[in-house]
Design an enzyme around this catalytic site. Structure first.
Site, PDB file in Angstrom:
ATOM      1  N   CYS A  71      -5.801   2.950  15.776  1.00 30.54           N
ATOM      2  CA  CYS A  71      -6.868   3.889  16.115  1.00 30.54           C
ATOM      3  C   CYS A  71      -6.593   4.576  17.448  1.00 30.54           C
ATOM      4  O   CYS A  71      -5.863   4.065  18.289  1.00 30.54           O
ATOM      5  CB  CYS A  71      -8.193   3.155  16.230  1.00 30.54           C
ATOM      6  SG  CYS A  71      -8.559   2.095  14.841  1.00 30.54           S
ATOM      7  N   ARG A 131      -0.173   8.020  16.108  1.00 29.55           N
ATOM      8  CA  ARG A 131      -0.422   6.579  16.149  1.00 29.55           C
ATOM      9  C   ARG A 131      -0.718   6.016  14.756  1.00 29.55           C
ATOM     10  O   ARG A 131      -0.651   4.800  14.558  1.00 29.55           O
ATOM     11  CB  ARG A 131      -1.616   6.284  17.065  1.00 29.55           C
ATOM     12  CG  ARG A 131      -1.353   6.611  18.509  1.00 29.55           C
ATOM     13  CD  ARG A 131      -2.634   6.664  19.307  1.00 29.55           C
ATOM     14  NE  ARG A 131      -3.275   5.380  19.440  1.00 29.55           N
ATOM     15  CZ  ARG A 131      -3.134   4.561  20.479  1.00 29.55           C
ATOM     16  NH1 ARG A 131      -2.369   4.931  21.482  1.00 29.55           N
ATOM     17  NH2 ARG A 131      -3.748   3.415  20.536  1.00 29.55           N
ATOM     18  N   TRP A 156      -7.684   3.727  11.913  1.00 27.78           N
ATOM     19  CA  TRP A 156      -6.686   3.107  11.042  1.00 27.78           C
ATOM     20  C   TRP A 156      -7.394   1.888  10.465  1.00 27.78           C
ATOM     21  O   TRP A 156      -7.652   0.920  11.178  1.00 27.78           O
ATOM     22  CB  TRP A 156      -5.478   2.709  11.881  1.00 27.78           C
ATOM     23  CG  TRP A 156      -4.271   2.287  11.116  1.00 27.78           C
ATOM     24  CD1 TRP A 156      -3.378   3.096  10.482  1.00 27.78           C
ATOM     25  CD2 TRP A 156      -3.784   0.953  10.947  1.00 27.78           C
ATOM     26  NE1 TRP A 156      -2.367   2.342   9.924  1.00 27.78           N
ATOM     27  CE2 TRP A 156      -2.598   1.023  10.190  1.00 27.78           C
ATOM     28  CE3 TRP A 156      -4.237  -0.309  11.345  1.00 27.78           C
ATOM     29  CZ2 TRP A 156      -1.866  -0.100   9.835  1.00 27.78           C
ATOM     30  CZ3 TRP A 156      -3.508  -1.422  10.989  1.00 27.78           C
ATOM     31  CH2 TRP A 156      -2.336  -1.312  10.241  1.00 27.78           C
ATOM     32  N   ASN A 211     -11.527   1.095  19.531  1.00 34.35           N
ATOM     33  CA  ASN A 211     -10.210   0.609  19.098  1.00 34.35           C
ATOM     34  C   ASN A 211     -10.194  -0.890  19.290  1.00 34.35           C
ATOM     35  O   ASN A 211     -10.679  -1.371  20.318  1.00 34.35           O
ATOM     36  CB  ASN A 211      -9.087   1.135  19.989  1.00 34.35           C
ATOM     37  CG  ASN A 211      -8.855   2.605  19.816  1.00 34.35           C
ATOM     38  OD1 ASN A 211      -9.455   3.230  18.969  1.00 34.35           O
ATOM     39  ND2 ASN A 211      -7.972   3.141  20.637  1.00 34.35           N
ATOM     40  N   GLY A 212      -9.553  -1.608  18.385  1.00 31.14           N
ATOM     41  CA  GLY A 212      -9.438  -3.057  18.560  1.00 31.14           C
ATOM     42  C   GLY A 212     -10.178  -3.782  17.442  1.00 31.14           C
ATOM     43  O   GLY A 212     -10.535  -3.188  16.421  1.00 31.14           O
ATOM     44  N   GLU A 247      18.523  -3.082  12.648  1.00 30.15           N
ATOM     45  CA  GLU A 247      17.762  -1.906  13.080  1.00 30.15           C
ATOM     46  C   GLU A 247      18.025  -0.716  12.153  1.00 30.15           C
ATOM     47  O   GLU A 247      17.106   0.045  11.828  1.00 30.15           O
ATOM     48  CB  GLU A 247      18.109  -1.574  14.536  1.00 30.15           C
ATOM     49  CG  GLU A 247      17.485  -0.315  15.078  1.00 30.15           C
ATOM     50  CD  GLU A 247      15.962  -0.300  15.094  1.00 30.15           C
ATOM     51  OE1 GLU A 247      15.336  -1.342  14.808  1.00 30.15           O
ATOM     52  OE2 GLU A 247      15.390   0.773  15.365  1.00 30.15           O
ATOM     53  N   LYS A 280      15.103   1.251  10.202  1.00 28.71           N
ATOM     54  CA  LYS A 280      14.922   2.703  10.331  1.00 28.71           C
ATOM     55  C   LYS A 280      14.871   3.328   8.948  1.00 28.71           C
ATOM     56  O   LYS A 280      14.006   4.136   8.650  1.00 28.71           O
ATOM     57  CB  LYS A 280      16.105   3.267  11.102  1.00 28.71           C
ATOM     58  CG  LYS A 280      16.052   4.046  12.324  1.00 28.71           C
ATOM     59  CD  LYS A 280      15.024   4.022  13.360  1.00 28.71           C
ATOM     60  CE  LYS A 280      13.888   3.140  13.296  1.00 28.71           C
ATOM     61  NZ  LYS A 280      13.387   2.485  14.399  1.00 28.71           N
ATOM     62  N   GLU A 299      11.619   2.248   6.857  1.00 24.87           N
ATOM     63  CA  GLU A 299      10.283   2.632   7.331  1.00 24.87           C
ATOM     64  C   GLU A 299      10.010   4.125   7.204  1.00 24.87           C
ATOM     65  O   GLU A 299       8.862   4.519   7.062  1.00 24.87           O
ATOM     66  CB  GLU A 299      10.021   2.141   8.760  1.00 24.87           C
ATOM     67  CG  GLU A 299      10.779   2.819   9.847  1.00 24.87           C
ATOM     68  CD  GLU A 299      10.431   2.282  11.234  1.00 24.87           C
ATOM     69  OE1 GLU A 299       9.335   1.737  11.423  1.00 24.87           O
ATOM     70  OE2 GLU A 299      11.269   2.436  12.138  1.00 24.87           O
ATOM     71  N   HIS A 301      27.240 -16.261   0.193  1.00 23.31           N
ATOM     72  CA  HIS A 301      26.318 -17.392   0.025  1.00 23.31           C
ATOM     73  C   HIS A 301      25.069 -16.995  -0.771  1.00 23.31           C
ATOM     74  O   HIS A 301      24.077 -17.718  -0.753  1.00 23.31           O
ATOM     75  CB  HIS A 301      25.925 -17.955   1.397  1.00 23.31           C
ATOM     76  CG  HIS A 301      27.111 -18.478   2.154  1.00 23.31           C
ATOM     77  ND1 HIS A 301      27.805 -19.605   1.762  1.00 23.31           N
ATOM     78  CD2 HIS A 301      27.759 -18.003   3.244  1.00 23.31           C
ATOM     79  CE1 HIS A 301      28.816 -19.809   2.597  1.00 23.31           C
ATOM     80  NE2 HIS A 301      28.810 -18.844   3.500  1.00 23.31           N
ATOM     81  N   LYS A 360       2.024   3.624  15.369  1.00 26.79           N
ATOM     82  CA  LYS A 360       2.977   3.637  16.477  1.00 26.79           C
ATOM     83  C   LYS A 360       2.819   2.401  17.339  1.00 26.79           C
ATOM     84  O   LYS A 360       3.784   1.814  17.790  1.00 26.79           O
ATOM     85  CB  LYS A 360       2.753   4.904  17.314  1.00 26.79           C
ATOM     86  CG  LYS A 360       3.706   5.038  18.499  1.00 26.79           C
ATOM     87  CD  LYS A 360       5.124   5.256  18.022  1.00 26.79           C
ATOM     88  CE  LYS A 360       6.125   5.352  19.155  1.00 26.79           C
ATOM     89  NZ  LYS A 360       7.496   5.119  18.681  1.00 26.79           N
TER      90      LYS A 360
HETATM   91  O1  M6R Z   1       5.664  -0.768  20.999  1.00 29.73           O
HETATM   92  P1  M6R Z   1       6.565  -1.912  20.582  1.00 29.73           P
HETATM   93  O2  M6R Z   1       7.978  -1.697  21.006  1.00 29.73           O
HETATM   94  O3  M6R Z   1       6.047  -3.244  21.018  1.00 29.73           O
HETATM   95  O4  M6R Z   1       6.523  -1.882  19.006  1.00 29.73           O
HETATM   96  C1  M6R Z   1       7.177  -2.873  18.259  1.00 29.73           C
HETATM   97  C2  M6R Z   1       7.239  -2.492  16.804  1.00 29.73           C
HETATM   98  O5  M6R Z   1       5.948  -2.322  16.287  1.00 29.73           O
HETATM   99  C3  M6R Z   1       8.036  -1.202  16.582  1.00 29.73           C
HETATM  100  O6  M6R Z   1       9.331  -1.302  17.088  1.00 29.73           O
HETATM  101  C4  M6R Z   1       8.100  -0.899  15.079  1.00 29.73           C
HETATM  102  O7  M6R Z   1       8.892  -1.824  14.425  1.00 29.73           O
HETATM  103  C5  M6R Z   1       8.592   0.529  14.825  1.00 29.73           C
HETATM  104  N1  M6R Z   1       8.006   1.005  13.616  1.00 29.73           N
HETATM  105  C6  M6R Z   1      10.052   0.635  14.674  1.00 29.73           C
HETATM  106  O8  M6R Z   1      10.492   1.913  14.447  1.00 29.73           O
END
Ligand code: M6R
Length: 607
Positions: free
Chosen positions: A2, A27, A75, A101-102, A480, A484, A487, A503, A602
């Protein structure tokens, strides 16, 4: 997650709130709303879906007069993304509106209590209890009502509130959820993120947990739980507005990939003094470091992957054992941590709930803590013993790119810095520092060497699954690369340690199965090569990521992505770049909403 905004000043509030909400779109959200006060009347407009629907409904804010108000992007957590559940929520008597938010953890008990007291609930949200509590506690003073309400809440909140009996004022409160005040001439703002404010003012006050704010056009007052004013001076934000705009690129993600050479330079530059790495944020002596028995790196998502990659440099140069723990696991694992443990938490946003909880857990157990964070003034930055900012600038795309590369850069620099203090690299310090200083130009080369990423995406984007394989640092980068890809393109992607294939996973390899093989470590090239041969002999199509002149791989791979020659210890920050480009172009081929992937946020401020 949010987002909230608030405005009070001499202009119509609604268009300013809508602009602020647009800046928070990245976000992640599924409904939005604003509440505007006109004289002593509060009007609320809410929609499901995009902010553009809210703009349409309010005629870009023109249909909603009033000089102060609050806004929200939701959200969904408690209750579906419907108009009823969207914020702002109104009190039964219509005098108060709240955005939040929260998560309010004790909302069920409060809901029961308030229902018995005669309050009527219109939504399924945890937030609605807040507005009814405010109505219940209001006896003519908003400060008092807000403090009494906050005292009843368990959980996390950033709150924005307006009260029809307090025209021209907006109120805010913070507990474990970011909230920033923007201070301008004859106007004041709040928002959950600097990017929503920076078009209007550069002067920010970062609220801390347990703090409240009362904003009128002429004053931004912060007060504590006793109602006493706290003096806080605004901090000036130095990055320019364009840093948070797309600047001619189709997507923030592509812009941020391209910004990486500059971002990494900004990470490095202030920390090289007289040809040596130096952190003025830290004060470790040789005995301090000798006293550390292990380092734990903890984080989530890509930040966790940055830890996986940086670990090799720390262990190799400092000879201290390094463990990498997912923050969401560490917090519940009764971890073996004491005063001889150095914990490094990594977070781009500095607001990830699991990482915050892990950091608190480690501090309670006596560990020394360092935070590697991008967002200045964030919760994690304020909780750790020392904070190292990555200085990557605002990262808007949900999928992190420059956030990740700058985090790894800091880990490399820490490895060199600690190792130098420990006296392990006397003869090699200049060479290692030079490797670090070359990162920006090598990242640029990794961009320039791969114009074919776009064409390769056309070849691979229809794949049902993509396997990423590699060993050591290559494996860390594969993790990673796969994240990428999945996602933003929604193509199922998984990373495997190349030596583990036989394995189990090799059972999945069949004719034309794409395998993305990372081979950027000279020392173990032959090993990865045999894994490539293993999958190829079972019909796999191999896209290899390797050095430009690596003849051994060139002759067996079907397709290639390149990096410039680099020592494996420092290669992860470079290797990831072609994989980011590939993921971007695959997502574009698949018509995905690249900057705002479905179901993702985000900054993950809930557990
Ligand atoms: O803000 P942060 O670095 O703590 O966020 C961690 C993860 O939520 C963030 O890296 C997430 O995996 C992204 N979607 C990666 O692109």
């Amino acid at each position: 997650m949010c987002g909230i905004v608030g405005f009070t000043g001499k202009h119509n509030a609604a268009p300013i709130l809508l602009e602020g909400l647009k800046k928070l779109e990245y976000r992640g959200y599924d409904s939005a709303g604003i509440a505007v006060m006109n004289g002593s009347e509060i009007s609320v407009d809410k929609v499901t879906g995009r902010i553009s629907n809210l703009c349409e409904k309010t005629r870009d804010g023109g249909a909603v007069p009033g000089l102060c108000g609050i806004g929200h992007t939701r959200w969904a957590t408690h209750g579906a993304p419907t108009e009823e559940n969207a914020h702002p929520h109104l009190s039964n008597d219509g005098r108060f509106a709240v955005v939040h938010n929260g998560i309010i953890e004790n909302y069920l008990a409060l809901r029961e209590e308030l229902t018995e007291a005669g309050y009527r609930f219109e939504s399924e949200t945890d937030t609605e209890v807040i507005v009814h509590l405010i109505e219940m506690y209001y006896k003519g003073s908003m400060r008092e009502a807000l403090i009494n309400t906050a005292n009843r809440l368990h959980g996390s909140y950033a709150l924005g509130v307006i009260c029809s009996e307090d025209p021209g004022k907006i109120y805010a409160a913070r507990e474990a959820s970011p909230l920033i005040l923007g201070v301008g001439p004859e106007e004041n703002f709040f928002a959950s993120d600097v990017t929503a404010l920076v078009n209007n003012t550069r002067n920010m006050i970062y609220l801390e947990d347990g703090e409240f704010a009362e904003l009128s056009p002429d004053a931004a007052r912060v007060f504590d739980v006793t109602g006493q004013d706290i003096r806080k001076s605004p901090v000036r934000i130095t990055w320019d507005v364009q840093a948070a705009e797309k600047g001619g690129y189709d997507h923030f993600m592509l812009k941020e990939i391209m910004e990486q050479p500059g971002a990494v330079k900004a990470t490095i530059a202030p920390r090289i003094k007289d040809g040596r790495v130096f952190f003025e944020e830290l004060s470790f002596s040789r005995p301090d470091l000798q006293n550390i028995r292990k380092i734990i790196i903890t984080a989530c998502g890509s930040a966790y992957h940055a830890g996986c990659a940086g670990r090799y440099a720390l262990e190799k140069l400092c000879r201290i054992p390094v463990e990498i723990e997912l923050a969401s696991e560490l917090r519940y694992s009764d971890p073996l941590i004491d005063e001889h443990t150095l914990v490094i938490v990594i977070s781009q946003s500095g607001e990830t709930a699991d990482t915050i909880a892990a950091l608190k857990e480690c501090r309670e157990r006596g560990a020394k803590t360092i935070a590697i964070v991008n967002v200045v003034g964030s919760t994690i930055a304020s909780l750790a013993d020392s904070t190292i900012y990555t200085w990557a600038g605002p990262e808007i795309a949900v999928a992190t790119t420059k956030g990740y590369t700058t985090q790894i850069t800091i880990l490399y620099m820490l490895a060199v810095y600690f190792s130098s203090i420990l006296g392990y690299i006397a003869g090699a310090e200049v060479a290692y520092t030079d490797e670090i200083q070359q990162l920006p130009s090598r990242i640029q080369q990794a961009i320039d060497l791969n114009p074919s990423a776009e064409a390769l995406a056309k070849k691979y984007h229809r794949s049902k699954a993509l396997f990423f394989i590699g060993r050591n640092t290559d494996y860390a980068v594969a993790l990673e690369g796969a994240l990428k890809m999945k996602e933003i393109s929604y193509v199922h992607s998984e990373a495997y340690a190349a030596g583990e294939l036989k394995h189990g996973t090799i059972a999945l390899i069949e004719e034309k199965q794409p395998v993305i093989a990372l081979c950027c470590n000279h020392a173990i090239m032959e090993k990865t090569l045999s894994n490539i041969v293993e999958v190829k002999s079972r019909g796999a199509k191999v896209l290899a990521l390797t050095f430009r002149n690596n003849q051994k791989i060139l002759s067996v791979a079907d397709d290639l992505l390149f990096i410039p020659d680099v020592d494996a210890v420092f290669s992860a920050a470079i290797e990831i770049v072609p994989l980011q480009l590939l993921a971007y172009y695959v997502a574009r081929e698949n018509g995905c909403d690249i900057d705002k992937p479905k179901n993702l946020a985000k900054s993950v401020t809930v557990e």
